[in-house]
Design an enzyme around this catalytic site. Structure first.
Site, PDB file in Angstrom:
ATOM      1  N   THR A  96       0.845  -1.193   0.000  1.00 23.92           N
ATOM      2  CA  THR A  96       0.000   0.000   0.000  1.00 23.92           C
ATOM      3  C   THR A  96       0.880   1.242   0.000  1.00 23.92           C
ATOM      4  O   THR A  96       1.963   1.224   0.586  1.00 23.92           O
ATOM      5  CB  THR A  96      -0.868  -0.018   1.270  1.00 23.92           C
ATOM      6  OG1 THR A  96      -1.639  -1.220   1.259  1.00 23.92           O
ATOM      7  CG2 THR A  96      -1.799   1.173   1.354  1.00 23.92           C
ATOM      8  N   GLY A  97       0.379   2.303  -0.622  1.00 22.67           N
ATOM      9  CA  GLY A  97       1.082   3.577  -0.541  1.00 22.67           C
ATOM     10  C   GLY A  97       1.433   4.127  -1.902  1.00 22.67           C
ATOM     11  O   GLY A  97       1.218   3.481  -2.937  1.00 22.67           O
ATOM     12  N   ASP A 152       6.447  -3.793  -0.877  1.00 22.61           N
ATOM     13  CA  ASP A 152       5.721  -2.767  -0.120  1.00 22.61           C
ATOM     14  C   ASP A 152       6.640  -1.584   0.207  1.00 22.61           C
ATOM     15  O   ASP A 152       7.867  -1.726   0.197  1.00 22.61           O
ATOM     16  CB  ASP A 152       5.160  -3.386   1.174  1.00 22.61           C
ATOM     17  CG  ASP A 152       3.936  -2.653   1.696  1.00 22.61           C
ATOM     18  OD1 ASP A 152       3.639  -1.548   1.207  1.00 22.61           O
ATOM     19  OD2 ASP A 152       3.261  -3.191   2.601  1.00 22.61           O
ATOM     20  N   GLY A 153       6.034  -0.477   0.529  1.00 22.27           N
ATOM     21  CA  GLY A 153       6.787   0.710   0.926  1.00 22.27           C
ATOM     22  C   GLY A 153       7.077   0.697   2.418  1.00 22.27           C
ATOM     23  O   GLY A 153       6.757  -0.260   3.127  1.00 22.27           O
ATOM     24  N   LYS A 209       6.042   0.985   9.461  1.00 20.84           N
ATOM     25  CA  LYS A 209       5.025   1.032   8.421  1.00 20.84           C
ATOM     26  C   LYS A 209       3.683   1.432   9.044  1.00 20.84           C
ATOM     27  O   LYS A 209       3.530   1.400  10.244  1.00 20.84           O
ATOM     28  CB  LYS A 209       4.901  -0.342   7.746  1.00 20.84           C
ATOM     29  CG  LYS A 209       6.126  -0.643   6.889  1.00 20.84           C
ATOM     30  CD  LYS A 209       5.977  -1.892   6.052  1.00 20.84           C
ATOM     31  CE  LYS A 209       4.682  -2.016   5.327  1.00 20.84           C
ATOM     32  NZ  LYS A 209       4.378  -0.891   4.438  1.00 20.84           N
ATOM     33  N   GLY A 217       1.962   4.366   7.799  1.00 22.18           N
ATOM     34  CA  GLY A 217       1.637   5.763   7.502  1.00 22.18           C
ATOM     35  C   GLY A 217       0.347   5.871   6.700  1.00 22.18           C
ATOM     36  O   GLY A 217      -0.413   6.822   6.843  1.00 22.18           O
ATOM     37  N   GLU A 254      -0.719  -5.512   5.841  1.00 25.34           N
ATOM     38  CA  GLU A 254       0.653  -5.485   5.321  1.00 25.34           C
ATOM     39  C   GLU A 254       1.543  -6.431   6.111  1.00 25.34           C
ATOM     40  O   GLU A 254       2.394  -7.123   5.546  1.00 25.34           O
ATOM     41  CB  GLU A 254       1.222  -4.069   5.400  1.00 25.34           C
ATOM     42  CG  GLU A 254       0.588  -3.113   4.412  1.00 25.34           C
ATOM     43  CD  GLU A 254       1.112  -1.697   4.529  1.00 25.34           C
ATOM     44  OE1 GLU A 254       1.118  -1.000   3.522  1.00 25.34           O
ATOM     45  OE2 GLU A 254       1.519  -1.279   5.632  1.00 25.34           O
ATOM     46  N   LYS A 310      14.225   8.141   3.903  1.00 25.94           N
ATOM     47  CA  LYS A 310      13.537   7.322   4.924  1.00 25.94           C
ATOM     48  C   LYS A 310      14.514   6.426   5.688  1.00 25.94           C
ATOM     49  O   LYS A 310      14.104   5.679   6.574  1.00 25.94           O
ATOM     50  CB  LYS A 310      12.445   6.493   4.268  1.00 25.94           C
ATOM     51  CG  LYS A 310      11.278   7.364   3.770  1.00 25.94           C
ATOM     52  CD  LYS A 310      10.200   6.530   3.162  1.00 25.94           C
ATOM     53  CE  LYS A 310       8.972   7.385   2.838  1.00 25.94           C
ATOM     54  NZ  LYS A 310       7.914   6.588   2.236  1.00 25.94           N
TER      55      LYS A 310
HETATM   56  C1  5RP Z   1       0.865   2.063   4.442  1.00 27.50           C
HETATM   57  C2  5RP Z   1       2.324   1.921   4.497  1.00 27.50           C
HETATM   58  C3  5RP Z   1       3.097   2.493   3.364  1.00 27.50           C
HETATM   59  O1  5RP Z   1       3.795   1.469   2.722  1.00 27.50           O
HETATM   60  C4  5RP Z   1       4.035   3.529   3.917  1.00 27.50           C
HETATM   61  O2  5RP Z   1       3.263   4.487   4.601  1.00 27.50           O
HETATM   62  C5  5RP Z   1       4.851   4.198   2.808  1.00 27.50           C
HETATM   63  O3  5RP Z   1       4.001   4.884   1.957  1.00 27.50           O
HETATM   64  P1  5RP Z   1       4.517   5.847   0.809  1.00 27.50           P
HETATM   65  O4  5RP Z   1       5.202   4.987  -0.197  1.00 27.50           O
HETATM   66  O5  5RP Z   1       3.268   6.515   0.302  1.00 27.50           O
HETATM   67  O6  5RP Z   1       5.464   6.842   1.447  1.00 27.50           O
HETATM   68  O7  5RP Z   1       2.899   1.359   5.385  1.00 27.50           O
HETATM   69  O8  5RP Z   1       0.265   1.587   5.598  1.00 27.50           O
END
Ligand code: 5RP
Length: 236
Positions: free
Chosen positions: A29-30, A89-90, A102, A104, A111, A129
């Site tokens: 997600t993200g 994932d991010g 994670k 955000g 996740e 980050k």
């Molecule tokens: C969502 C997450 C996202 O992977 C994390 O917030 C990073 O998001 P982005 O790539 O928009 O900075 O953990 O719950």
């Protein structure tokens, strides 16, 4: 380079390097993970990938997958049987030991279920980050059942955190997750021991899951820099 272009480079680099035909994927997600999903969809359409099935981690990644034409099932589906080859994932923060923060985007529960059920994990992030310690920077998100808002907050205070219920934008009241829970974001004045804190927080009644990811198995990182380059690090 514009933020969005860099996120696209990171997502594309991870999909190109990591995803192989026949894989069972966890899709994150993200704003960075979405580019990996879009790239996988593109490679499927071009016939460069086949036989992919995916488990999504949020309503956002579900919509991205639908738009990208990626077949989805749940983690309980017999074709997946609770086991994924790879999750992409991010992350909000990455420490020197590659512990992640994670959540955000509010999707940490699904996740983490997908990430911890994966043989291999690819984390996507811009270089800013990478941090020397977790706690004083990005607040650590925790998913909590609504009934435990006060009791869990007090218990997390006793662990040295300053808890803050995440409030919604364009809706009154708290953010409600895809799973019907609230999020409590934790600020720590000093860096924490992430594996220890993950365990301690998860012991609190009413806590569903924390955004500390410390037990990922095989891990690759795709880190993007301002000049648009993406470094692929084979962490473990
Ligand atoms: C969502 C997450 C996202 O992977 C994390 O917030 C990073 O998001 P982005 O790539 O928009 O900075 O953990 O719950």
């Amino acid at each position: 380079m514009a933020d969005e272009e860099l996120k696209k480079n990171i997502g594309y680099a991870a999909a190109d390097a990591m995803v192989k035909s026949g894989m069972k994927l966890g899709l994150g997600t993200g704003s960075t993970a979405k580019w990996a999903i879009r790239r996988i969809g593109q490679l499927l359409k071009e016939g460069k990938l086949s036989d992919i099935i995916a488990v999504v981690t949020s309503s956002q990644s579900e919509i991205e997958c639908q738009n990208a034409g990626i077949p989805m099932v749940t983690l309980n589906d017999p074709k997946i049987d609770g086991h994924l080859d790879l999750t992409i994932d991010g992350a909000d923060e990455i420490d020197p030991d590659y512990n992640l923060v994670k959540g955000g985007g509010g999707a940490l529960l699904q996740e983490k279920i997908a990430g911890y059920a994966s043989d291999h994990y690819a984390v996507l992030a811009a270089g800013d980050k990478l941090v020397s310690g977790i706690g004083p920077g990005f607040k650590v998100p925790v998913e909590v059942v609504r009934e435990a808002r006060v009791t869990a907050s007090k218990a997390m205070e006793a662990l040295g955190a300053v808890p803050e219920v995440r409030m919604a934008v364009k809706k009154m009241g708290p953010v409600i997750t895809d799973n019907g829970n609230i999020l409590i974001d934790l600020h720590f004045e000093k860096p924490i021991n992430p594996p220890e804190m993950e365990q301690k927080i998860n012991m609190i009644p009413g806590v569903v899951e924390t955004g500390l990811f410390t037990k990922l198995k095989k891990l690759d990182a795709f880190i993007g820099y301002e000049d648009g380059t993406v470094k692929h690090i084979k962490v473990r």
